[in-house]
Design a protein around this motif. Structure first.
Motif, short mmCIF file in Angstrom:
data_model
loop_
_atom_site.label_atom_id
_atom_site.label_comp_id
_atom_site.label_asym_id
_atom_site.label_seq_id
_atom_site.Cartn_x
_atom_site.Cartn_y
_atom_site.Cartn_z
N MET A 156 0.85 -1.17 0.00
CA MET A 156 0.00 0.00 0.00
C MET A 156 0.90 1.23 0.00
O MET A 156 1.68 1.43 0.91
CB MET A 156 -0.89 -0.03 1.24
CG MET A 156 -1.76 1.17 1.37
SD MET A 156 -2.74 1.17 2.89
CE MET A 156 -3.84 -0.20 2.61
N ASP A 157 0.82 2.02 -1.04
CA ASP A 157 1.64 3.23 -1.15
C ASP A 157 0.85 4.44 -0.64
O ASP A 157 -0.28 4.67 -1.05
CB ASP A 157 2.04 3.46 -2.61
CG ASP A 157 3.02 2.42 -3.10
OD1 ASP A 157 3.75 1.88 -2.25
OD2 ASP A 157 3.04 2.13 -4.31
N ARG A 158 1.50 5.16 0.23
CA ARG A 158 0.90 6.38 0.77
C ARG A 158 1.89 7.51 0.62
O ARG A 158 3.09 7.30 0.59
CB ARG A 158 0.57 6.21 2.25
CG ARG A 158 -0.51 5.22 2.49
CD ARG A 158 -0.85 5.17 3.96
NE ARG A 158 -1.89 4.18 4.17
CZ ARG A 158 -2.15 3.63 5.31
NH1 ARG A 158 -1.47 3.95 6.36
NH2 ARG A 158 -3.11 2.75 5.42
N ALA A 159 1.37 8.70 0.56
CA ALA A 159 2.24 9.87 0.49
C ALA A 159 2.99 10.01 1.82
O ALA A 159 2.40 9.83 2.88
CB ALA A 159 1.43 11.13 0.22
N PRO A 160 4.29 10.28 1.77
CA PRO A 160 5.03 10.40 3.02
C PRO A 160 4.57 11.61 3.82
O PRO A 160 4.26 12.66 3.26
CB PRO A 160 6.48 10.53 2.58
CG PRO A 160 6.41 11.03 1.17
CD PRO A 160 5.12 10.51 0.59
N ARG A 210 6.54 -7.10 9.65
CA ARG A 210 7.13 -7.27 8.31
C ARG A 210 7.70 -8.67 8.14
O ARG A 210 7.59 -9.26 7.06
CB ARG A 210 8.20 -6.21 8.08
CG ARG A 210 7.60 -4.85 7.88
CD ARG A 210 8.59 -3.84 7.36
NE ARG A 210 7.90 -2.59 7.11
CZ ARG A 210 8.25 -1.43 7.62
NH1 ARG A 210 9.30 -1.36 8.41
NH2 ARG A 210 7.58 -0.34 7.35
#
Length: 196
Positions: free
Chosen positions: A1-5, A114
């Motif tokens: 899941m990519d989120r804005a830092p 992880r």
């Protein structure tokens, strides 16, 4: 899941600690300003209007030199500003160290998560110390990993047993398909007719 830092929780906690410390410092300086400097008169009477020679031929004492409110403000404001700068630096450094120490268990929980995501279900967090919210989370995660590991082991055993059972009938069917032919060739009826 990519989120804005975004800013880290450690940075947010650091800024909130430093902000709280600065607010407390400003309130303390406001209390000093309101309750102490308010009672210092703006202009102080020097008391030099009296006679130059007192009774008995003595000189009166030297006039009292006392700072007025503007003198105190001039002396107080730079020191108060320097103290606020010190409080800001102290709050940022102390907040960064304190937030890092408080969030250290969360780093261990993230690392274990992880590892579990990569397929290593045998790893446990095992946080030591007294029970707090992080330890409750770590204990719940450890229990979940133990249940998942047990379920995966049970599925592997089931798959191994099912694979064994599926292979066994096919072998016995192959043996059974060759078995009647061997029986027919070795029956006594066939052997007596061959001798006649």
């Amino acid at each position: 899941m990519d989120r804005a830092p975004g800013p880290s929780v450690r940075l947010k906690l650091t800024l909130s600690y430093a902000g709280f410390l600065m607010l407390a410092g400003v309130l303390l300086l406001a209390v000093v300003w309101v309750f102490l400097l308010r009672y210092v008169p703006e202009v102080i009477q020097s008391g030099t209007d009296g006679p130059s020679v007192g009774q008995g031929g003595r000189r009166p004492p030297a006039p009292l030199i006392a700072p007025n409110r503007s003198d105190l403000v001039d002396a107080f404001a730079p020191k108060a500003a320097a103290m606020l700068v010190f409080l800001l630096i102290f709050g940022l450094v102390g907040g960064w160290l304190l937030a890092g120490r408080m969030l250290a268990p969360l780093t261990r929980i993230t690392r274990a998560t992880r590892q579990a995501g990569d397929g290593s279900l045998s790893h446990r967090i095992q946080l030591d110390g007294r029970g707090d919210e992080f330890r409750e989370l770590a204990d719940a995660f450890d229990a979940m990993l133990a249940r998942l590991e047990a379920h995966v082991a049970e599925q592997r055993r089931f798959a191994a047993n099912a694979s064994h059972e599926l292979r066994t009938p096919s072998r016995s069917r192959r043996r059974c398909s060759t078995w009647p032919a061997t029986i027919r060739t070795a029956t006594p009826a066939n052997s007596s007719s061959a001798s006649v």
